[in-house]
Scaffold this active site. Sequence first.
Site, PDB file in Angstrom:
ATOM      1  N   CYS A  82       0.869  -1.175   0.000  1.00 47.19           N
ATOM      2  CA  CYS A  82       0.000   0.000   0.000  1.00 47.19           C
ATOM      3  C   CYS A  82       0.906   1.226   0.000  1.00 47.19           C
ATOM      4  CB  CYS A  82      -0.899  -0.006   1.232  1.00 47.19           C
ATOM      5  SG  CYS A  82      -2.083   1.357   1.283  1.00 47.19           S
ATOM      6  N   GLU A 123      -4.143  -8.426  -4.113  1.00 46.07           N
ATOM      7  CA  GLU A 123      -4.441  -8.450  -2.678  1.00 46.07           C
ATOM      8  C   GLU A 123      -3.682  -7.332  -2.000  1.00 46.07           C
ATOM      9  OE1 GLU A 123      -2.904 -10.192   1.378  1.00 46.07           O
ATOM     10  OE2 GLU A 123      -1.848  -9.576  -0.433  1.00 46.07           O
ATOM     11  N   ARG A 170      -7.814 -12.566   9.550  1.00 44.29           N
ATOM     12  CA  ARG A 170      -6.976 -11.734   8.678  1.00 44.29           C
ATOM     13  C   ARG A 170      -7.871 -11.037   7.660  1.00 44.29           C
ATOM     14  NH1 ARG A 170      -1.535 -12.102   8.377  1.00 44.29           N
ATOM     15  NH2 ARG A 170      -0.450 -11.161   6.618  1.00 44.29           N
ATOM     16  N   ARG A 172      -8.243  -8.627   4.457  1.00 42.37           N
ATOM     17  CA  ARG A 172      -7.523  -8.102   3.309  1.00 42.37           C
ATOM     18  C   ARG A 172      -8.529  -7.724   2.219  1.00 42.37           C
ATOM     19  NH1 ARG A 172      -4.144  -7.778   6.535  1.00 42.37           N
ATOM     20  NH2 ARG A 172      -1.952  -8.394   6.444  1.00 42.37           N
TER      21      ARG A 172
END
Length: 432
Positions: A82, A123, A170, A172
């Site tokens: 990111c 992802e 998790r 994502r």
Amino acid sequence: MLKVVELFAGVGGFRLGLEGLNSTKDYEVVWANQWEPSTKVQHAFDCYTQKFGEKEIHVNDDISKVWEDIPHHDLLVGGFPCQDYSVARTLSGEAGIQGKKGVLFWEIMKIVESKTPRYVLLENVDRLLKSPSKQRGRDFSIMLTSFRDAGYSVEWRVINAAEYGFAQRRRRVFIFAYRNDTVFAREQRSLSPEGILQSEGFFAPQFPVHVGPHIKHKDIYSELFSDILDVSNLFKETYRNSGTMIDGRIFSRELTPLIFEPKPLRAILEEVFEKYGPADEKYYLDNQKRRKSGRTELEEMKYLKDAKKVKRVSKLTEHEYYYSEGSMAFPDHLDKPGRTMLTSEATCNRSSHVIEDLYSGRIRYLTPEECELLNGFPDGWTNTGMPERTRYFCMGNALVVGLIKKMGKRIREIEENDKKVIKESPLQLQLF
């Protein structure tokens, strides 16, 4: 068979999800790239080649230098960092647009524009949808605009692996882009955006959700500006956890998953114990030696997990303020799925899992094998000669393999339907 290119491959999570331990008739990775610029020894790449073979198609180099070597492929996959995706005019003004140097998303778009794969599956961390804080949603909007301009439509979804039966909480964001001349794209255009997200799109068949709008979060209807520079400078949006972008038109809805029973952390510990026996002594928290804080490692970890309110002084303004944080379970609950693993796993910090060993009752960190299973890798996957600290780092960066298996199944369904439609109605397709 779909030809696949895997970027930023790490230790092969995407490939393992699509191909499994052995190549299948559905997917063939024809080129893969993994390169860590900050390290001399390329441990992740070495692991990748040990598992999938030392081949010329496995490339350990800066993607910006080798992307033109990528062969034709149908599916491009990868997990990328990111970053700041802002764009600006080139020095020659109207000559074009340039993105910030070193931003890997622009390398992805070079490949997309040059090789035109039918599908792209990416992802990232879910905060991508909100970044940057001063212009919410700008970075993701630039990505959507880039795909629009390249001739693709996009569907995205934030997925918590534990909500669909896996052993880790998790979260994502997964981004599925598909070329506008595919049968799938033409069929999606005939559906309502609500229908795409809730039942007929890419994600919903494998990751089902409750039907209907969210009671707290309003649906988002928006349209991207025509110029990507205007998007970079002016556009902002509050994206929900799912959405579509077709021809620049955005629909985003907060979806509520139909939750499946997750695999508890206890099951992971039992599986590893059955194969390897008791955990090594080095994983247990020391309760003898005092640290700089005056606390032992065990006491330090308990302190870090506790709720606290600490007085601090700002370095910029020198004013005093209180930093506070809530408590975390100590030790972690074994009858729940594990929390999100970070790259610092198994170090004395607040985010590390700390468990009560099932057989000794003592407090310890997770072992590398337990971390591998939390991500759905075979235990021992990263036991390839890399330092143990790097094994934890790799798992903190990895994705949950089982999610990719489900997405791979969905892409296979889409491909089979495309072939069926083309075979039955070749003339009708020409009329689009």
